[in-house]
Every structure is written in structure tokens, then in C-alpha cells.
Design an enzyme around this catalytic site. Structure first.
Site, mmCIF file in Angstrom:
data_model
loop_
_atom_site.group_PDB
_atom_site.id
_atom_site.type_symbol
_atom_site.label_atom_id
_atom_site.label_comp_id
_atom_site.label_asym_id
_atom_site.label_seq_id
_atom_site.Cartn_x
_atom_site.Cartn_y
_atom_site.Cartn_z
ATOM 1 N N ASP A 8 -9.293 -3.127 0.997
ATOM 2 C CA ASP A 8 -9.967 -3.098 2.152
ATOM 3 C C ASP A 8 -11.235 -1.691 1.863
ATOM 4 O OD1 ASP A 8 -9.840 -0.485 4.218
ATOM 5 O OD2 ASP A 8 -8.434 -1.333 4.923
ATOM 6 N N TRP A 55 0.997 -1.103 -0.179
ATOM 7 C CA TRP A 55 -0.042 -0.142 -0.069
ATOM 8 C C TRP A 55 0.492 0.677 0.129
ATOM 9 C CZ3 TRP A 55 -0.257 4.131 3.752
ATOM 10 C CH2 TRP A 55 -1.232 5.718 3.247
ATOM 11 N N ASP A 94 -7.828 -4.572 8.704
ATOM 12 C CA ASP A 94 -7.352 -3.550 9.095
ATOM 13 C C ASP A 94 -7.908 -1.848 9.925
ATOM 14 O OD1 ASP A 94 -5.062 -1.432 8.888
ATOM 15 O OD2 ASP A 94 -5.661 -1.336 6.533
ATOM 16 N N HIS A 144 -12.307 1.568 1.333
ATOM 17 C CA HIS A 144 -10.714 2.336 0.760
ATOM 18 C C HIS A 144 -11.822 2.454 -0.722
ATOM 19 C CE1 HIS A 144 -7.071 1.167 2.130
ATOM 20 N NE2 HIS A 144 -7.369 2.121 3.811
ATOM 21 N N ASP A 159 -11.417 3.575 9.667
ATOM 22 C CA ASP A 159 -10.591 2.376 10.099
ATOM 23 C C ASP A 159 -10.884 1.824 11.379
ATOM 24 O OD1 ASP A 159 -8.850 1.204 8.431
ATOM 25 O OD2 ASP A 159 -7.710 3.033 8.747
ATOM 26 N N GLU A 169 -2.709 -3.033 -2.204
ATOM 27 C CA GLU A 169 -4.087 -2.043 -1.894
ATOM 28 C C GLU A 169 -4.582 -1.027 -2.596
ATOM 29 O OE1 GLU A 169 -3.130 -2.119 2.175
ATOM 30 O OE2 GLU A 169 -6.200 -1.376 2.965
ATOM 31 N N LYS A 184 -7.220 2.723 -2.551
ATOM 32 C CA LYS A 184 -7.171 3.303 -2.055
ATOM 33 C C LYS A 184 -8.182 4.195 -2.347
ATOM 34 C CE LYS A 184 -6.140 5.572 2.514
ATOM 35 N NZ LYS A 184 -5.399 5.768 3.790
ATOM 36 N N HIS A 214 -9.193 -6.940 2.970
ATOM 37 C CA HIS A 214 -8.702 -5.971 5.136
ATOM 38 C C HIS A 214 -9.638 -5.343 5.050
ATOM 39 C CE1 HIS A 214 -4.516 -3.876 4.292
ATOM 40 N NE2 HIS A 214 -3.658 -5.395 4.905
ATOM 41 N N ASP A 237 -12.500 6.404 5.649
ATOM 42 C CA ASP A 237 -11.736 5.498 6.100
ATOM 43 C C ASP A 237 -11.524 5.523 6.968
ATOM 44 O OD1 ASP A 237 -9.991 3.266 5.206
ATOM 45 O OD2 ASP A 237 -8.687 5.276 5.241
#
Ligand code: RNT
Ligand code: ZN
Length: 419
Positions: free
Chosen positions: A259, A184, A326, A262, A296, A226, A228, A286, A294
Site C-alpha cells: 500500500d 490486512w 485504497d 504504508h 488515505d 498487506e 503496514k 494498494h 497513512d
């Protein structure tokens, strides 16, 4: 009713729809989930650094006491968390978690800097996954790494990438299980770029140079890219977008990582799995939880998560997905965050494995879509909890909310003593 009795009742209920509960539990416990080491210390990393380095777009918010300050503390925290989570586990380490007594720059990272992690993993009976770290470094400060216009900066990060593949390969060999290497990069621009093509061309060329190294055994180092959508400071343009990564991965026979955080705020990933897996061998996921962006957040047993695993179940592709977590939350007990998030992921895997897939797909073929919809709805209130509790018992981890006692004791005895 005691737990065994509840389980038997649940089993019979599911069996009536052709679902084998024992087989589901067994399969769920076997499939590994890779726990991200970076929840333990708010993505700070443990490198020996000569200068103050910034976070470069990754930000954990909160200041709950007890952040792990070094590898030893992070591993102790992970050990505690893992003892409270059912099922097979791996641990995912970033290059910035290297432990050396002197400064080693990113382009010179070596597997010896991860001996502490490898010894610990071996003692735990688990395997490690790995990630190059293209952030929290002066050469990432202006927002570009592998796509940087300055050839010297690009070359630095290319060396980092190559070194990380060697580390992943060495880990894979030592642990007798391939090491997933996730790529990433934060590369992107805050505002409208005059040139979107250039950075993407340079990014592709840099990756080509990195992956051209044939000395790395691709059965031991499994590369995934990955994508985004945006980040802090890359709101307008991200070089490694979803399209860029999917196209690159497919054309170069590299893996793709999706992810859950993302994509656009209303866009979810479950519908993409059946497309990518028409053309790709496998996917890395992820598992995360975006809240409006985003963010997390700690993963929860919500519809987004269930839908991802239901897709995997309905496509019969459990062996073609690799699962990694993640998320990072510094506002709550960090061990609690691990346990809540990983248990939620495991729970969603079980929920999906208990889906009456064959029945639903038969009904669909016959055009009996009212029944299909009705059963999907009925299954939401099947006695799932009894099966989940039994799974935890079988895995010898605390059942239900019992694990909170262990978390609180650890907070009192260990975390609060860290100043
Ligand atoms: C960042 C990506 C990436 C990181 C970790 C630390 O947006 O999701 O996976 O979170 O590599
Ligand atoms: Zn991610």
C-alpha cells in the site's frame, strides 16, 4: 483544432520516439483497477450488528452529505462513479459489507451474505475482489486479532479467515475470474512492547493454519498479505510489518500487497517493485496517497503515482501486478472522490505506457546518460492531454471536466435526499 486532430499530432510526436500511442491506449483500457467499496460509506460496513462496534484504527474524516447507508446505495454510487471512469473495472468488497437480515458473526460469514454484491457485479459485467475484516469488531478492540495472546480470540479470527477464503473462491468461480483476497490485520501496539517476537510468531502460525486449508482452490482465491508501518493505536509496533509480510509471502508462496501509504513518510514504493518481482510471481498494489502519514487521501496524478507505473512499464511487468485502490475521504463528494482517484490512476497508467522505454534503456546501456535524463525531462511536457482525452472518448466516458456535471446532478437528485 478538434480532438481528432490533436490526437493525430500527439501520436506523431510520440511515434518519433518509437512509442505506439494506439497500442498504449488499448493496453491501458484493458487492465482492470479494483475500486474499493469502502469509499462509498466511510469504511462503516453494512453488517447487521447487535452492539456498537468501533472503527479499530481505520478512520475516514469529514461529514460531507450523502454517505451510502446500505448496500443498495453503495452500489448505486459505485455504478454512477464507474460510468464516469474509463477502462476495465472490478470492485473490492470487505467482509464487513455482508448483507444479512440477522446478525452473523465474522467467524460464520458465508457467500450468501454477498449475493447482492454478486448479482450487481454480474449485471455490471464486472468481477469482485474480497477482504477479510479484522477490525470494527469487539474481538479486535484491544488491537490484536490473528496474533492475539488469547487462543480463543485467535481461533475466532482464524475461522473468519478460513471462511473468507471460501467466499473468495465462490466469487471467483461464479464470476469466472479469480478473486483477489487481501489480508490486512491491524495488530500492533501503541507503546513499546516487551515482546515483539511472540505476536509475530503467533501471526505466522495463524496464517499457516488458515492457508493449510487445501480445499480452497488457489487458482480462484488469490491471497495477498498487506503490510503496514503504523496505525492509530499501533504507533510503536505493527505485527505485520513490511519485513514480516514479505518474508511470510515469499516463504509460503502467498502474494504480497504494498500500500503506497504504508511506509515511512519519505519512503516510496516504486523502487521496491523490481526487488520483490525478482523472487515473487506477482504483487498487489494498494494505490493510495499518504499526506504526512497513512492518511488515505484521494489519489492524484502526482510523481509518486507516475513513478509506480513507470517502474511497471520499464520492468515490462504489467501482467505481474494487480491494481486496487485504497483511499477514503468523507470531506468531499464521495462519487467525486472515486472519479478523481480512479481517473488519476488510469491516467498514470497511460502516462507510463507512453514512456519511450526502449529508447531510454538503449541510451543507458550505451552510457549516454545525458540524453537519457534529457528525454525523461522532455517527456513530461509531451502532448499527453490529447491522448488522455482520446482514451476517455474511446471508452465512452466524459472527456475532461465534463464528468462534474453528472456528479453535481447526482448530488442534487440522489445524495442530498439521503438524510
Ligand atoms: C489499512 C489498509 C487496508 C484498509 C482496507 C479497508 O491501513 O490499508 O487495506 O484500508 O482494507
Ligand atoms: Zn491498503
Amino acid at each position: 483544432m478538434n480532438r481528432d486532430k490533436l490526437y493525430e499530432v500527439a501520436k506523431a510526436g510520440y511515434a518519433a520516439f518509437g512509442v505506439d500511442v494506439d497500442a498504449a491506449v488499448e493496453a491501458v483500457l484493458k487492465q482492470p483497477i479494483s475500486l474499493h467499496c469502502w469509499q462509498a460509506d466511510d469504511v462503516a460496513g453494512f453488517e447487521t450488528k447487535p452492539e456498537g462496534l468501533s472503527g479499530g484504527g481505520i478512520l475516514a474524516t469529514g461529514n460531507y452529505p450523502g454517505r451510502a447507508r446500505n448496500g443498495e446505495e453503495a452500489r448505486a454510487d459505485l455504478t454512477k462513479a464507474m460510468s464516469l471512469i474509463p477502462g476495465a473495472q472490478r470492485v473490492n468488497v470487505h467482509a464487513s459489507y455482508m448483507e444479512t437480515d440477522h446478525f452473523v458473526d465474522r467467524d460464520e460469514v458465508e457467500v450468501s451474505g454477498f449475493q447482492g454484491w454478486m448479482d450487481w457485479a454480474k449485471a455490471q459485467g464486472i468481477s469482485l475482489d474480497f477482504n477479510p475484516t479484522f477490525f470494527a469488531h469487539p474481538k479486535a478492540e484491544d488491537g490484536f486479532t490473528l496474533s492475539h495472546p488469547d487462543e480463543a480470540v485467535r481461533a475466532f479470527w482464524i475461522r473468519h479467515g478460513k471462511a473468507c477464503r471460501k467466499i473468495a473462491e465462490a466469487m471467483g468461480r461464479a464470476q469466472g475470474s479469480p478473486c483477489v483476497l487481501n489480508w490486512w490485520t491491524p495488530d500492533g501496539a501503541k507503546d513499546i512492547p516487551a515482546d515483539r517476537f511472540g505476536p509475530r510468531a503467533r501471526m505466522a502460525a495463524s496464517y499457516d493454519e488458515i492457508f493449510a486449508d487445501d480445499s480452497v482452490d488457489r487458482t480462484l482465491c488469490l491471497d495477498y498479505l498487506e503490510s503496514k508501518l503504523f496505525g492509530i493505536g499501533s504507533e510503536e509496533y505493527v505485527v505485520s510489518s513490511a519485513e514480516f509480510c514479505a518474508d511470510y509471502a515469499l516463504s509460503r508462496k502467498i502474494g504480497l500487497c504494498m500500500d503506497m501509504g504504508h511506509y515511512h513518510p519519505t519512503e516510496t514504493i516504486h523502487g521496491k517493485i523490481s526487488s520483490h518481482l525478482q523472487f515473487m510471481d506477482s504483487l498487489l498494489l494498494h494505490v493510495s496517497r499518504p499526506v504526512r502519514w497513512d492518511s488515505d487521501h484521494v489519489v492524484l496524478f502526482n510523481d509518486d503515482l507516475k513513478n509506480v507505473f513507470l517502474e511497471i512499464q520499464r520492468g515490462g511487468v504489467w501482467d505481474r501486478v494487480r491494481l486496487a485502490l485504497d483511499f477514503f475521504d468523507a470531506s468531499i463528494n464521495r462519487i467525486g472522490a472515486y472519479v478523481i482517484g480512479t481517473r488519476a490512476a488510469r491516467k498514470a497508467m497511460l502516462y507510463a505506457r507512453l514512456d519511450p522505454t526502449n529508447l531510454l534503456q538503449d541510451l543507458e546501456v550505451q552510457g549516454r546518460n545525458t540524453e537519457r535524463l534529457a528525454l525523461m525531462e522532455e517527456f513530461k511536457s509531451m502532448p499527453f492531454g490529447a491522448v488522455w482525452d482520446m482514451l476517455c472518448e474511446q471508452a465512452s466516458v466524459p472527456v475532461g471536466a465534463e464528468w462534474l456535471k453528472a456528479m453535481n446532478a447526482y448530488e442534487k437528485d440522489v445524495l442530498l435526499k439521503r438524510s
